[in-house]
Design a protein around this motif. Structure first.
Motif, PDB file in Angstrom:
ATOM      1  N   MET A   1     -49.964 -54.917  -4.111  1.00  0.00           N
ATOM      2  CA  MET A   1     -49.606 -53.992  -3.027  1.00  0.00           C
ATOM      3  C   MET A   1     -48.482 -53.078  -3.528  1.00  0.00           C
ATOM      4  SD  MET A   1     -48.138 -54.837   0.799  1.00  0.00           S
ATOM      5  CE  MET A   1     -49.652 -55.670   1.263  1.00  0.00           C
ATOM      6  N   ALA A   2     -48.643 -51.764  -3.292  1.00  0.00           N
ATOM      7  CA  ALA A   2     -47.635 -50.805  -3.731  1.00  0.00           C
ATOM      8  C   ALA A   2     -46.350 -50.974  -2.922  1.00  0.00           C
ATOM      9  CB  ALA A   2     -48.162 -49.380  -3.570  1.00  0.00           C
ATOM     10  N   ARG A   3     -45.228 -50.769  -3.598  1.00  0.00           N
ATOM     11  CA  ARG A   3     -43.937 -50.920  -2.938  1.00  0.00           C
ATOM     12  C   ARG A   3     -43.675 -49.742  -2.008  1.00  0.00           C
ATOM     13  NH1 ARG A   3     -38.155 -51.813  -6.088  1.00  0.00           N
ATOM     14  NH2 ARG A   3     -36.870 -52.010  -4.202  1.00  0.00           N
ATOM     15  N   THR A   4     -43.151 -50.034  -0.804  1.00  0.00           N
ATOM     16  CA  THR A   4     -42.829 -48.975   0.157  1.00  0.00           C
ATOM     17  C   THR A   4     -41.678 -48.131  -0.367  1.00  0.00           C
ATOM     18  OG1 THR A   4     -43.512 -50.403   1.975  1.00  0.00           O
ATOM     19  CG2 THR A   4     -42.169 -48.493   2.534  1.00  0.00           C
ATOM     20  N   THR A   5     -41.824 -46.811  -0.241  1.00  0.00           N
ATOM     21  CA  THR A   5     -40.788 -45.890  -0.703  1.00  0.00           C
ATOM     22  C   THR A   5     -40.139 -45.188   0.473  1.00  0.00           C
ATOM     23  OG1 THR A   5     -42.263 -43.979  -0.899  1.00  0.00           O
ATOM     24  CG2 THR A   5     -42.134 -45.479  -2.798  1.00  0.00           C
ATOM     25  N   ILE A   6     -39.060 -44.453   0.188  1.00  0.00           N
ATOM     26  CA  ILE A   6     -38.368 -43.688   1.225  1.00  0.00           C
ATOM     27  C   ILE A   6     -39.263 -42.565   1.753  1.00  0.00           C
ATOM     28  CG2 ILE A   6     -37.249 -42.068  -0.373  1.00  0.00           C
ATOM     29  CD1 ILE A   6     -34.754 -42.253   1.421  1.00  0.00           C
ATOM     30  N   ASP A   7     -40.179 -42.072   0.898  1.00  0.00           N
ATOM     31  CA  ASP A   7     -41.131 -41.046   1.363  1.00  0.00           C
ATOM     32  C   ASP A   7     -42.064 -41.614   2.431  1.00  0.00           C
ATOM     33  OD1 ASP A   7     -40.688 -38.688  -0.566  1.00  0.00           O
ATOM     34  OD2 ASP A   7     -40.851 -40.399  -1.922  1.00  0.00           O
ATOM     35  N   ASP A   8     -42.469 -42.874   2.234  1.00  0.00           N
ATOM     36  CA  ASP A   8     -43.337 -43.503   3.236  1.00  0.00           C
ATOM     37  C   ASP A   8     -42.635 -43.607   4.584  1.00  0.00           C
ATOM     38  OD1 ASP A   8     -45.326 -43.914   1.298  1.00  0.00           O
ATOM     39  OD2 ASP A   8     -44.407 -45.820   0.683  1.00  0.00           O
TER      40      ASP A   8
ATOM     41  N   ALA B   1     -40.189 -41.684   5.650  1.00  0.00           N
ATOM     42  CA  ALA B   1     -40.051 -40.326   6.193  1.00  0.00           C
ATOM     43  C   ALA B   1     -41.329 -39.886   6.900  1.00  0.00           C
ATOM     44  CB  ALA B   1     -39.695 -39.362   5.064  1.00  0.00           C
ATOM     45  N   LYS B   2     -42.487 -40.154   6.271  1.00  0.00           N
ATOM     46  CA  LYS B   2     -43.769 -39.785   6.891  1.00  0.00           C
ATOM     47  C   LYS B   2     -44.005 -40.571   8.179  1.00  0.00           C
ATOM     48  CE  LYS B   2     -45.936 -38.555   2.483  1.00  0.00           C
ATOM     49  NZ  LYS B   2     -46.951 -38.957   1.462  1.00  0.00           N
ATOM     50  N   GLU B   3     -43.674 -41.869   8.134  1.00  0.00           N
ATOM     51  CA  GLU B   3     -43.872 -42.729   9.313  1.00  0.00           C
ATOM     52  C   GLU B   3     -43.022 -42.276  10.491  1.00  0.00           C
ATOM     53  OE1 GLU B   3     -45.276 -46.197  11.467  1.00  0.00           O
ATOM     54  OE2 GLU B   3     -45.978 -45.172   9.647  1.00  0.00           O
ATOM     55  N   ALA B   4     -41.785 -41.839  10.185  1.00  0.00           N
ATOM     56  CA  ALA B   4     -40.866 -41.424  11.255  1.00  0.00           C
ATOM     57  C   ALA B   4     -40.995 -39.954  11.601  1.00  0.00           C
ATOM     58  CB  ALA B   4     -39.429 -41.728  10.840  1.00  0.00           C
ATOM     59  N   GLY B   5     -41.704 -39.191  10.774  1.00  0.00           N
ATOM     60  CA  GLY B   5     -41.867 -37.765  11.030  1.00  0.00           C
ATOM     61  C   GLY B   5     -40.610 -36.961  10.782  1.00  0.00           C
ATOM     62  N   VAL B   6     -39.846 -37.358   9.773  1.00  0.00           N
ATOM     63  CA  VAL B   6     -38.606 -36.645   9.436  1.00  0.00           C
ATOM     64  C   VAL B   6     -38.561 -36.423   7.927  1.00  0.00           C
ATOM     65  CG1 VAL B   6     -37.331 -37.608  11.392  1.00  0.00           C
ATOM     66  CG2 VAL B   6     -37.287 -38.788   9.184  1.00  0.00           C
TER      67      VAL B   6
ATOM     68  N   VAL C   1     -33.869 -39.596   6.480  1.00  0.00           N
ATOM     69  CA  VAL C   1     -34.004 -41.048   6.336  1.00  0.00           C
ATOM     70  C   VAL C   1     -32.805 -41.610   5.578  1.00  0.00           C
ATOM     71  CG1 VAL C   1     -35.351 -42.912   5.288  1.00  0.00           C
ATOM     72  CG2 VAL C   1     -36.508 -41.012   6.429  1.00  0.00           C
ATOM     73  N   SER C   2     -32.416 -40.926   4.502  1.00  0.00           N
ATOM     74  CA  SER C   2     -31.293 -41.385   3.694  1.00  0.00           C
ATOM     75  C   SER C   2     -30.010 -41.441   4.507  1.00  0.00           C
ATOM     76  CB  SER C   2     -31.112 -40.459   2.488  1.00  0.00           C
ATOM     77  OG  SER C   2     -29.994 -40.840   1.728  1.00  0.00           O
ATOM     78  N   ARG C   3     -29.748 -40.361   5.249  1.00  0.00           N
ATOM     79  CA  ARG C   3     -28.516 -40.331   6.055  1.00  0.00           C
ATOM     80  C   ARG C   3     -28.560 -41.389   7.157  1.00  0.00           C
ATOM     81  NH1 ARG C   3     -29.425 -34.806   5.869  1.00  0.00           N
ATOM     82  NH2 ARG C   3     -30.045 -34.789   8.063  1.00  0.00           N
ATOM     83  N   ALA C   4     -29.690 -41.542   7.799  1.00  0.00           N
ATOM     84  CA  ALA C   4     -29.800 -42.475   8.924  1.00  0.00           C
ATOM     85  C   ALA C   4     -29.612 -43.922   8.475  1.00  0.00           C
ATOM     86  CB  ALA C   4     -31.155 -42.313   9.594  1.00  0.00           C
ATOM     87  N   LEU C   5     -30.240 -44.290   7.363  1.00  0.00           N
ATOM     88  CA  LEU C   5     -30.176 -45.676   6.923  1.00  0.00           C
ATOM     89  C   LEU C   5     -28.864 -46.019   6.237  1.00  0.00           C
ATOM     90  CD1 LEU C   5     -33.796 -46.354   5.635  1.00  0.00           C
ATOM     91  CD2 LEU C   5     -32.816 -46.819   7.880  1.00  0.00           C
TER      92      LEU C   5
ATOM     93  N   ALA D   1     -39.100 -47.328  11.943  1.00  0.00           N
ATOM     94  CA  ALA D   1     -40.123 -47.078  10.916  1.00  0.00           C
ATOM     95  C   ALA D   1     -39.852 -47.906   9.671  1.00  0.00           C
ATOM     96  CB  ALA D   1     -40.156 -45.585  10.572  1.00  0.00           C
ATOM     97  N   ALA D   2     -38.588 -47.972   9.279  1.00  0.00           N
ATOM     98  CA  ALA D   2     -38.217 -48.760   8.102  1.00  0.00           C
ATOM     99  C   ALA D   2     -38.515 -50.240   8.324  1.00  0.00           C
ATOM    100  CB  ALA D   2     -36.741 -48.559   7.786  1.00  0.00           C
ATOM    101  N   ALA D   3     -38.257 -50.721   9.538  1.00  0.00           N
ATOM    102  CA  ALA D   3     -38.530 -52.127   9.850  1.00  0.00           C
ATOM    103  C   ALA D   3     -40.022 -52.416   9.808  1.00  0.00           C
ATOM    104  CB  ALA D   3     -37.952 -52.473  11.219  1.00  0.00           C
ATOM    105  N   ARG D   4     -40.826 -51.493  10.354  1.00  0.00           N
ATOM    106  CA  ARG D   4     -42.278 -51.710  10.346  1.00  0.00           C
ATOM    107  C   ARG D   4     -42.833 -51.764   8.922  1.00  0.00           C
ATOM    108  NH1 ARG D   4     -42.124 -48.014  14.653  1.00  0.00           N
ATOM    109  NH2 ARG D   4     -42.772 -46.290  13.286  1.00  0.00           N
ATOM    110  N   LEU D   5     -42.257 -50.943   8.054  1.00  0.00           N
ATOM    111  CA  LEU D   5     -42.741 -50.856   6.674  1.00  0.00           C
ATOM    112  C   LEU D   5     -42.017 -51.817   5.732  1.00  0.00           C
ATOM    113  CD1 LEU D   5     -43.086 -46.970   6.380  1.00  0.00           C
ATOM    114  CD2 LEU D   5     -44.909 -48.632   6.763  1.00  0.00           C
ATOM    115  N   HIS D   6     -41.080 -52.612   6.302  1.00  0.00           N
ATOM    116  CA  HIS D   6     -40.299 -53.576   5.509  1.00  0.00           C
ATOM    117  C   HIS D   6     -39.569 -52.883   4.367  1.00  0.00           C
ATOM    118  CE1 HIS D   6     -42.354 -56.716   7.727  1.00  0.00           C
ATOM    119  NE2 HIS D   6     -43.512 -56.183   7.375  1.00  0.00           N
ATOM    120  N   PHE D   7     -38.965 -51.749   4.700  1.00  0.00           N
ATOM    121  CA  PHE D   7     -38.233 -50.972   3.700  1.00  0.00           C
ATOM    122  C   PHE D   7     -36.736 -51.200   3.868  1.00  0.00           C
ATOM    123  CE2 PHE D   7     -35.759 -47.218   2.545  1.00  0.00           C
ATOM    124  CZ  PHE D   7     -36.171 -46.997   1.235  1.00  0.00           C
TER     125      PHE D   7
END
Length: 346
Positions: free
Chosen positions: A1-8, A10-15, A20-24, A41-47
């Motif tokens: 399984m591919a590792r979840t990235t910050i881009d994923d 961002a797409k999930e949250a629509g930002v 994403v970087s500032r928020a987290l 979004a990060a929690a759902r994707l386990h990021f």
């Protein structure tokens, strides 16, 4: 399984990725609703962010140093550290114990600190720092918080019991029970070279005997052997008991610096035939589990609660918040058990 990235995320949250970087990282200029959406979004994707990368970006190490005298397994040290860890680990901080066996250990820590600046705060447990080290800390503008330190000098905040007043209460208790001759016993074999919080308890004893009108020949003090001169504990306890038994005016009430020492002393006095509490009353200090088992009258403190309080102060200072009460006095209680009794009339 591919590792979840910050881009994923961002797409999930629509930002954007920057949002994403500032928020987290908990930075400003992020709408609260947007921050929540990103976190969900990060929690759902386990990021989760790499702590190192986040630290570099924020200028924080997410690490707090806890300086401990002697061993980490010491009853007070272990419990105070637990309280600190409980608070700070939940906030994402690594809590790192630094055990100071000697002055050289402390010197090494301070020699590397200015160059690395690898901690966001320092918590000092039970011992005092000299003026040079306090100056180093003030120049680094690191929050410095004390746990049961002998003084608040050089500290931005602290959580501590009032050792002096607590020991005065012990002497008042013995006086109320009719003890006309009293003694104070420091821990006889203490390997620490530092001035620790328990050393100020003697001052409370001396203040109290003076206030209550004891004469010099009614007061006995037995000092500690510290640092490299410290003896084997059992040998030291035997010597201590011999000093008490051979005193010109044998004390009928004995205050002991720590519960551990008091429990060992009780065992030795029992062996020598000095009956407790019929002939002599014995009072410890700390609330150690050993004292519970020995039914020891003692001054109880709660090192876990003290550690939590210190950690909360550290957390606020690291966030740049002002403290309403920088220096907190934590409660103690005098617990009456089977090692104290009223002096029998003659």
């Amino acid at each position: 399984m591919a590792r979840t990235t910050i881009d994923d995320v961002a797409k999930e949250a629509g930002v954007s990725v920057s949002t994403v970087s500032r928020a987290l990282r908990g930075l400003d200029k992020v709408n609260p609703q947007t921050r929540l959406r990103v976190e969900e979004a990060a929690a759902r994707l386990h990021f989760s962010f790499s702590k190192t990368a986040s630290s570099l970006a924020s200028g924080k190490t997410m690490r707090v140093a806890v300086l401990l005298p002697n061993e980490i397994s010491d009853w007070f040290n272990a419990n105070a550290f637990e309280g600190v860890y409980e608070v700070l680990s939940k906030e994402g901080y690594d809590v790192v114990p630094y055990v100071m066996w000697s002055e050289q250990d402390l010197d090494r820590f301070f020699q590397t600190l200015p160059g690395t600046q690898n901690v966001d705060a320092i918590i000092v447990t039970s011992f005092d720092l000299d003026d040079d080290k306090k100056r180093v800390l003030s120049e680094l503008t690191l929050p410095v918080i004390g746990i049961n330190t002998p003084t608040n000098d050089g500290l931005d905040a602290s959580a501590a019991i009032d050792d002096v007043e607590a020991m005065r209460a012990v002497v008042r208790l013995l006086h109320s029970l009719g003890h006309a001759s009293v003694a104070y016993v420091e821990q006889p074999a203490n390997p620490s070279p530092f001035v620790c919080s328990d050393s100020v308890r003697l001052q409370g004893f001396l203040d109290a005997v003076d206030e209550l009108g004891y004469d010099d020949d009614q007061v006995m003090t037995i000092p500690s052997m510290r640092g490299k001169d410290a003896r084997d504990m059992q040998t030291a306890i035997s010597d201590l008991a011999a000093q008490l038994l051979s005193a010109p005016s044998k004390p009928t009430g004995i205050c002991v610096e720590s519960d551990r020492c008091a429990v060992l002393l009780r065992k030795e006095l029992d062996r020598l035939g000095w009956k407790i509490p019929d002939e002599v009353s014995l009072v410890g200090f700390d609330g150690d589990n050993l004292g519970d088992l020995a039914e020891l009258t003692t001054v109880r403190q709660d090192p876990v609660a003290i550690g939590r309080a210190a950690a909360l102060k550290a957390l606020a200072l690291m966030k740049g918040e002002a403290l309403d009460e920088p220096y907190s006095v934590m409660p103690t209680s005098l617990v009456m058990r089977s090692t104290t009794a009223r002096v029998a009339p003659r």
